[in-house]
Scaffold this motif. Sequence first.
Motif, PDB file in Angstrom:
ATOM      1  N   PHE A  29       0.809  -1.214   0.000  1.00 24.76           N
ATOM      2  CA  PHE A  29       0.000   0.000   0.000  1.00 24.76           C
ATOM      3  C   PHE A  29       0.851   1.277   0.000  1.00 24.76           C
ATOM      4  N   PHE A  30       2.164   1.103  -0.142  1.00 28.44           N
ATOM      5  CA  PHE A  30       3.098   2.220  -0.195  1.00 28.44           C
ATOM      6  C   PHE A  30       3.025   2.866  -1.569  1.00 28.44           C
ATOM      7  N   SER A  31       3.060   4.178  -1.615  1.00 25.94           N
ATOM      8  CA  SER A  31       3.048   4.887  -2.892  1.00 25.94           C
ATOM      9  C   SER A  31       4.471   4.973  -3.425  1.00 25.94           C
ATOM     10  N   PHE A  32       4.658   4.501  -4.623  1.00 21.43           N
ATOM     11  CA  PHE A  32       5.977   4.493  -5.238  1.00 21.43           C
ATOM     12  C   PHE A  32       6.151   5.657  -6.218  1.00 21.43           C
ATOM     13  N   SER A  33       5.367   6.707  -6.085  1.00 18.84           N
ATOM     14  CA  SER A  33       5.435   7.819  -7.038  1.00 18.84           C
ATOM     15  C   SER A  33       6.773   8.549  -6.981  1.00 18.84           C
ATOM     16  N   SER A  34       7.438   8.544  -5.822  1.00 18.96           N
ATOM     17  CA  SER A  34       8.710   9.244  -5.701  1.00 18.96           C
ATOM     18  C   SER A  34       9.915   8.352  -6.023  1.00 18.96           C
ATOM     19  N   VAL A  35       9.664   7.084  -6.318  1.00 16.71           N
ATOM     20  CA  VAL A  35      10.742   6.144  -6.610  1.00 16.71           C
ATOM     21  C   VAL A  35      10.974   6.118  -8.117  1.00 16.71           C
ATOM     22  N   VAL A 105      -6.570 -10.663  -1.425  1.00 16.52           N
ATOM     23  CA  VAL A 105      -7.177  -9.568  -0.661  1.00 16.52           C
ATOM     24  C   VAL A 105      -6.383  -8.278  -0.862  1.00 16.52           C
ATOM     25  N   ILE A 106      -5.068  -8.377  -0.806  1.00 13.85           N
ATOM     26  CA  ILE A 106      -4.236  -7.189  -1.004  1.00 13.85           C
ATOM     27  C   ILE A 106      -4.426  -6.623  -2.401  1.00 13.85           C
ATOM     28  N   GLU A 107      -4.434  -7.495  -3.410  1.00 18.45           N
ATOM     29  CA  GLU A 107      -4.632  -7.011  -4.786  1.00 18.45           C
ATOM     30  C   GLU A 107      -5.986  -6.329  -4.941  1.00 18.45           C
ATOM     31  N   LEU A 108      -7.022  -6.873  -4.310  1.00 19.81           N
ATOM     32  CA  LEU A 108      -8.356  -6.279  -4.419  1.00 19.81           C
ATOM     33  C   LEU A 108      -8.462  -4.949  -3.666  1.00 19.81           C
ATOM     34  N   LEU A 109      -7.663  -4.786  -2.608  1.00 17.01           N
ATOM     35  CA  LEU A 109      -7.705  -3.553  -1.823  1.00 17.01           C
ATOM     36  C   LEU A 109      -6.763  -2.471  -2.338  1.00 17.01           C
ATOM     37  N   GLN A 110      -5.802  -2.829  -3.166  1.00 14.54           N
ATOM     38  CA  GLN A 110      -4.829  -1.849  -3.645  1.00 14.54           C
ATOM     39  C   GLN A 110      -5.443  -0.664  -4.390  1.00 14.54           C
ATOM     40  N   PRO A 111      -6.515  -0.832  -5.177  1.00 16.96           N
ATOM     41  CA  PRO A 111      -7.102   0.347  -5.833  1.00 16.96           C
ATOM     42  C   PRO A 111      -7.573   1.415  -4.840  1.00 16.96           C
ATOM     43  N   ILE A 112      -7.932   1.010  -3.641  1.00 17.26           N
ATOM     44  CA  ILE A 112      -8.332   1.979  -2.620  1.00 17.26           C
ATOM     45  C   ILE A 112      -7.156   2.885  -2.265  1.00 17.26           C
ATOM     46  N   ALA A 113      -5.952   2.333  -2.307  1.00 18.76           N
ATOM     47  CA  ALA A 113      -4.743   3.090  -1.984  1.00 18.76           C
ATOM     48  C   ALA A 113      -4.118   3.728  -3.227  1.00 18.76           C
ATOM     49  N   GLY A 114      -4.831   3.711  -4.352  1.00 20.50           N
ATOM     50  CA  GLY A 114      -4.315   4.336  -5.566  1.00 20.50           C
ATOM     51  C   GLY A 114      -3.344   3.471  -6.351  1.00 20.50           C
ATOM     52  N   ARG A 115      -3.307   2.190  -6.055  1.00 21.94           N
ATOM     53  CA  ARG A 115      -2.430   1.258  -6.777  1.00 21.94           C
ATOM     54  C   ARG A 115      -3.285   0.412  -7.720  1.00 21.94           C
ATOM     55  N   ASN A 116      -2.641  -0.250  -8.662  1.00 26.99           N
ATOM     56  CA  ASN A 116      -3.359  -1.088  -9.622  1.00 26.99           C
ATOM     57  C   ASN A 116      -3.531  -2.505  -9.087  1.00 26.99           C
ATOM     58  N   CYS A 117      -4.646  -3.099  -9.432  1.00 30.61           N
ATOM     59  CA  CYS A 117      -4.903  -4.513  -9.129  1.00 30.61           C
ATOM     60  C   CYS A 117      -4.502  -5.296 -10.383  1.00 30.61           C
ATOM     61  N   GLU A 118      -3.502  -6.170 -10.239  1.00 30.84           N
ATOM     62  CA  GLU A 118      -3.008  -6.906 -11.402  1.00 30.84           C
ATOM     63  C   GLU A 118      -3.043  -8.407 -11.163  1.00 30.84           C
ATOM     64  N   LEU A 119      -3.582  -9.122 -12.120  1.00 33.07           N
ATOM     65  CA  LEU A 119      -3.637 -10.580 -12.035  1.00 33.07           C
ATOM     66  C   LEU A 119      -2.233 -11.187 -12.080  1.00 33.07           C
ATOM     67  N   LEU A 120      -1.326 -10.561 -12.820  1.00 32.04           N
ATOM     68  CA  LEU A 120       0.048 -11.070 -12.890  1.00 32.04           C
ATOM     69  C   LEU A 120       0.766 -10.951 -11.545  1.00 32.04           C
ATOM     70  N   ASP A 121       0.409  -9.959 -10.741  1.00 36.61           N
ATOM     71  CA  ASP A 121       0.970  -9.858  -9.393  1.00 36.61           C
ATOM     72  C   ASP A 121       0.549 -11.065  -8.562  1.00 36.61           C
ATOM     73  N   LEU A 122      -0.705 -11.449  -8.690  1.00 39.32           N
ATOM     74  CA  LEU A 122      -1.200 -12.618  -7.956  1.00 39.32           C
ATOM     75  C   LEU A 122      -0.506 -13.893  -8.432  1.00 39.32           C
ATOM     76  N   ALA A 123      -0.242 -13.990  -9.723  1.00 38.58           N
ATOM     77  CA  ALA A 123       0.487 -15.152 -10.256  1.00 38.58           C
ATOM     78  C   ALA A 123       1.909 -15.185  -9.708  1.00 38.58           C
ATOM     79  N   ALA A 124       2.555 -14.027  -9.620  1.00 35.60           N
ATOM     80  CA  ALA A 124       3.910 -13.960  -9.048  1.00 35.60           C
ATOM     81  C   ALA A 124       3.878 -14.326  -7.562  1.00 35.60           C
ATOM     82  N   ASP A 125       2.819 -13.894  -6.878  1.00 33.23           N
ATOM     83  CA  ASP A 125       2.653 -14.249  -5.467  1.00 33.23           C
ATOM     84  C   ASP A 125       2.548 -15.763  -5.305  1.00 33.23           C
TER      85      ASP A 125
END
Length: 164
Positions: A29-35, A105-125
């Motif tokens: 849920f960390f914003s990576f905009s400054s990275v 659950v994290i992937e589904l909640l990430q849009p609330i924090a301004g992050r994208n929900c990605e199926l490939l992230d779940l596959a990597a998990d």
Amino acid sequence: MQLSIKKTVRAIGVVLLSISIVLIITFSFFSFSSVPEELISNDKIAHSIAYTALGFSLFLTLVHLPAFMEARKERKSGDKSIIFISYNTKTIALSITIGTLLGLVIELLQPIAGRNCELLDLAADFLGLVLGVAIGIILLDMFLSLVMDKTVWYDVMHETEQKH
């Protein structure tokens, strides 16, 4: 002083599990905009590494050591096969299921924090979880082969000896 293998392995698992979950939730849920973009261009590797740690720690926390030790005793001396996996299929399945549900659950909640929900992230998990459990199985087997005959560890050896 005699040490309990079960308590030691479980304590290590719980500590690592706590650290893994805190870090995964924090960075999810960390914003990576400054990275710089180059550092986060392939976050699938980061997902896999984080969930490898989670799978490893879940396995250590949930493993049923008497069954693990029983399988080690049944294995012929010199036989390097890992037959004890069948003794812990519930632990393996539970570790991967819990980790996958956390990732979902994290992937589904990430849009609330301004992050994208990605199926490939779940596959990597998921791949990280499988790798983490596999590492847990191998390292626990290696650890137990080193300490099995040591009298300082008492609990699991006595439980498996009482069955015979």
